[in-house]
Design an enzyme around this catalytic site. Structure first.
Site, PDB file in Angstrom:
ATOM      1  N   GLU A 229      98.011 -42.055 -47.797  1.00 39.71           N
ATOM      2  CA  GLU A 229      97.598 -42.381 -46.422  1.00 39.71           C
ATOM      3  C   GLU A 229      96.634 -43.556 -46.551  1.00 39.71           C
ATOM      4  OE1 GLU A 229      98.681 -40.838 -43.704  1.00 39.71           O
ATOM      5  OE2 GLU A 229      99.681 -39.105 -44.619  1.00 39.71           O
TER       6      GLU A 229
HETATM    7  P1  NAD Z   1      89.199 -46.719 -51.696  1.00 36.10           P
HETATM    8  O1  NAD Z   1      90.639 -46.958 -51.937  1.00 36.10           O
HETATM    9  O2  NAD Z   1      88.221 -47.703 -52.191  1.00 36.10           O
HETATM   10  O3  NAD Z   1      88.746 -45.307 -52.297  1.00 36.10           O
HETATM   11  C1  NAD Z   1      89.348 -44.105 -51.898  1.00 36.10           C
HETATM   12  C2  NAD Z   1      89.131 -43.049 -52.968  1.00 36.10           C
HETATM   13  O4  NAD Z   1      89.835 -43.430 -54.145  1.00 36.10           O
HETATM   14  C3  NAD Z   1      87.691 -42.841 -53.387  1.00 36.10           C
HETATM   15  O5  NAD Z   1      87.453 -41.463 -53.531  1.00 36.10           O
HETATM   16  C4  NAD Z   1      87.628 -43.528 -54.755  1.00 36.10           C
HETATM   17  O6  NAD Z   1      86.641 -42.991 -55.614  1.00 36.10           O
HETATM   18  C5  NAD Z   1      89.002 -43.249 -55.286  1.00 36.10           C
HETATM   19  N1  NAD Z   1      89.487 -44.145 -56.346  1.00 36.10           N
HETATM   20  C6  NAD Z   1      89.087 -45.400 -56.648  1.00 36.10           C
HETATM   21  N2  NAD Z   1      89.813 -45.891 -57.668  1.00 36.10           N
HETATM   22  C7  NAD Z   1      90.698 -44.941 -58.016  1.00 36.10           C
HETATM   23  C8  NAD Z   1      91.740 -44.859 -58.993  1.00 36.10           C
HETATM   24  N3  NAD Z   1      92.032 -45.872 -59.807  1.00 36.10           N
HETATM   25  N4  NAD Z   1      92.465 -43.722 -59.066  1.00 36.10           N
HETATM   26  C9  NAD Z   1      92.218 -42.688 -58.235  1.00 36.10           C
HETATM   27  N5  NAD Z   1      91.242 -42.703 -57.303  1.00 36.10           N
HETATM   28  C10 NAD Z   1      90.487 -43.823 -57.188  1.00 36.10           C
HETATM   29  O7  NAD Z   1      89.064 -46.537 -50.099  1.00 36.10           O
HETATM   30  P2  NAD Z   1      87.730 -46.404 -49.251  1.00 36.10           P
HETATM   31  O8  NAD Z   1      87.074 -47.748 -49.178  1.00 36.10           O
HETATM   32  O9  NAD Z   1      86.940 -45.231 -49.701  1.00 36.10           O
HETATM   33  O10 NAD Z   1      88.318 -46.016 -47.821  1.00 36.10           O
HETATM   34  C11 NAD Z   1      88.657 -46.926 -46.833  1.00 36.10           C
HETATM   35  C12 NAD Z   1      90.156 -47.092 -46.782  1.00 36.10           C
HETATM   36  O11 NAD Z   1      90.764 -45.828 -46.510  1.00 36.10           O
HETATM   37  C13 NAD Z   1      90.607 -47.991 -45.650  1.00 36.10           C
HETATM   38  O12 NAD Z   1      91.625 -48.842 -46.109  1.00 36.10           O
HETATM   39  C14 NAD Z   1      91.140 -47.012 -44.625  1.00 36.10           C
HETATM   40  O13 NAD Z   1      92.070 -47.571 -43.737  1.00 36.10           O
HETATM   41  C15 NAD Z   1      91.738 -45.977 -45.489  1.00 36.10           C
HETATM   42  N6  NAD Z   1      91.925 -44.738 -44.739  1.00 36.10           N
HETATM   43  C16 NAD Z   1      93.191 -44.317 -44.441  1.00 36.10           C
HETATM   44  C17 NAD Z   1      93.384 -43.173 -43.672  1.00 36.10           C
HETATM   45  C18 NAD Z   1      94.761 -42.700 -43.292  1.00 36.10           C
HETATM   46  O14 NAD Z   1      94.901 -41.540 -42.886  1.00 36.10           O
HETATM   47  N7  NAD Z   1      95.793 -43.513 -43.389  1.00 36.10           N
HETATM   48  C19 NAD Z   1      92.278 -42.444 -43.230  1.00 36.10           C
HETATM   49  C20 NAD Z   1      91.017 -42.911 -43.548  1.00 36.10           C
HETATM   50  C21 NAD Z   1      90.846 -44.047 -44.314  1.00 36.10           C
END
Ligand code: NAD
Length: 474
Positions: A229
């Site tokens: 997502e």
């Molecule tokens: P991010 O991708 O930076 O991080 C998300 C999670 O992934 C964090 O817990 C992080 O620690 C983890 N992570 C980082 N590197 C990883 C790896 N290599 N392997 C596994 N996990 C890893 O995202 P963010 O900045 O925390 O969140 C914002 C983003 O989330 C925005 O793009 C937003 O649109 C999206 N989002 C999507 C939805 C949806 O339902 N589609 C809902 C909320 C937020």
């Protein structure tokens, strides 16, 4: 492992720290969860429902601690309360739905009359959930709740940017021993998330597109399902026959709730030319009435930008827009109060698709508005994006709104309202394009993601000899 320091979005101070688990510690947690899962599955759905009901009561007992931690994590008040309440109501909802959804596979005949078919749902033993910082509690549980009810164990790793709520939440889990055997949170960073993918049987990831791609690649190496997502750049289309005040109010909410820090925020608006001026005026009037949530979290509707890195993205998008001729009838800047960074509620005009603010995820209370000649141009511009999460259409003619919705490349379309998937979780939907991959996290299908279907093919003809080869031999 190095300590991770966490910034407070209201003060800018790094006032919270945690130590991510070592790989062997994480593996131990997973082993314990795996060991407990068969008994959890064997309990049956009614008993699992009862355990989740106990947890709902434990959550209610710790409501204020959890909300306080969420406010410290995110700097905002109203959405933290809403987030807590929506998790409680989501437990209620899944408790009602799950027993019927898990009733599967009564015996039925097959193409051969003496072979009967039965089906079983076999839960994935250990589900890993990796979640982002914008709704730390809600997004950590949105997938875990149906997974638990299906009979899986779950390990959850929230974002390192908003981890304070984990401690009070763990206390509520500890209050329900049957649950604490199969549900664990771990405070960790990106490396922890990456390590988890090696240890679980299915991963639910909510976050950005670049990280989502890394997660999908790692999951593919292990042949485990990854439900992704990801980000969005949701468009709203306003036709000339729409109720303009109402469209402006809905788009304002859809674009600015949680200070625009939602995947499903309205991030661009296309308005038919005859009503463009009146729409911008209505939107600007309403946006000017919003207040920053300073000095207190309850002082206003627009909380601080939670992630300092995101504040840099917002500043870049605004600078890029102004450099290319955008005009801000309202807002248009980041401001600092008490060490927190806030984005003024912003309406932008004179924008176009060369600007980052129209193409990349901004994650801010910024609504760029563009005039369009007609519905065809609006649809073309709305679809001119590599995202396809959701969208909104406003028209006085419902048939026309439906026809436009059918042409939009997005998973959920609100009609005469905006961002409704924030509130309504019953409608199955999937992300289009780079906004995600995998089955619907909403509606009944959300639960069926967590089990594999196993078929039992029963030969009921007791008096018969196996004939498959004999027939050949005769
Ligand atoms: P991010 O991708 O930076 O991080 C998300 C999670 O992934 C964090 O817990 C992080 O620690 C983890 N992570 C980082 N590197 C990883 C790896 N290599 N392997 C596994 N996990 C890893 O995202 P963010 O900045 O925390 O969140 C914002 C983003 O989330 C925005 O793009 C937003 O649109 C999206 N989002 C999507 C939805 C949806 O339902 N589609 C809902 C909320 C937020």
């Amino acid at each position: 492992m190095a300590l991770v320091s966490v910034r407070n979005p209201r003060t800018g101070q790094y006032d919270y720290q945690f130590l991510p688990p070592r790989r062997d510690e994480l593996a131990d947690v997973c082993r314990r969860l795996r060991d407990a899962q068969p008994a959890w599955e064997a309990l049956g759905i009614d008993a699992r429902v009862a355990v989740l009901d106990d947890w709902r009561r434990a959550l209610a007992a710790h409501r204020s601690d959890i909300i306080t931690a969420l406010i410290a994590d995110t700097g905002r008040y109203y959405e933290s309360v809403l987030e807590f309440e929506s998790v409680v109501s989501s437990i209620e909802r899944w408790r009602r739905l799950a027993p019927d959804l898990l009733r599967y596979g009564e015996s039925r005949s097959s193409a051969l009359p003496f072979i009967r078919l039965e089906g079983r749902l076999v839960p994935y033993p250990l589900v890993g959930v990796i979640s982002p910082w914008n709704f730390p509690l809600l997004l950590s549980l949105i997938d875990a709740l149906p997974a638990l009810l299906t009979g899986c164990a779950a390990l959850i790793k929230p974002s390192e940017i908003a981890p304070r709520f984990i401690e009070p939440l763990q206390r509520t889990i500890a209050d329900v021993p049957a649950l604490s055997d199969v549900l664990q949170y771990v405070a960790g960073d990106g490396a922890t998330g990456a390590a988890m993918i090696d240890l679980v049987d299915l991963v639910c990831f909510t976050g950005s597109v670049p990280t989502g791609r890394r997660v999908a690649e790692a999951a593919a190496q292990r042949f485990i399902p990854a439900f992704l997502e990801l980000g969005g750049k949701d468009p709203a289309i306003v036709l000339a026959d729409a109720d303009i005040e109402r469209a402006a109010a809905a788009i304002l909410w859809g674009g600015m709730v949680n200070a625009g820090q939602s995947c499903l925020s309205i991030e661009r608006v296309y308005v038919e030319a005859p009503v463009f001026a009146s729409f911008v005026e209505a939107l600007t009037d309403q946006a000017r009435r919003l207040r920053l949530a300073f000095p207190e979290p309850q002082s206003g509707e627009i909380g601080p930008i939670i992630s300092a890195r995101q504040a840099d993205v917002i500043a870049d998008h605004l600078a890029d827009a102004f450099a290319h001729g955008a005009v801000a009838p309202c807002g248009g800047a980041l401001v600092e109060y008490g060490g927190g960074i806030y984005c003024l509620p912003t309406v932008l005009t004179n924008v176009n698709h060369t600007m980052k603010v129209m193409r990349e995820e901004t994650f801010a209370p910024i609504l760029p508005v563009m005039p369009v000649a007609d519905a065809d141009e609006a649809v073309a511009l709305a679809n001119d994006s590599h995202f396809g999460l959701s969208a909104a259409v406003f028209s006085g003619n419902l048939a026309m709104a439906r026809a436009i919705a059918a042409r939009l490349h997005a998973g959920a379309i609100s009609i005469n309202d905006a961002a409704l998937t924030a509130l309504i979780h019953d409608g199955e939907k999937q992300s289009f394009k780079f906004s995600g991959l995998g089955g619907s996290r909403m509606g009944p299908a959300a639960l069926h993601r967590f089990a594999r279907k196993q078929a039992l093919l029963v030969n009921t003809n007791s008096g018969y000899d196996p004939w498959w080869f004999q027939r050949e031999a005769q």
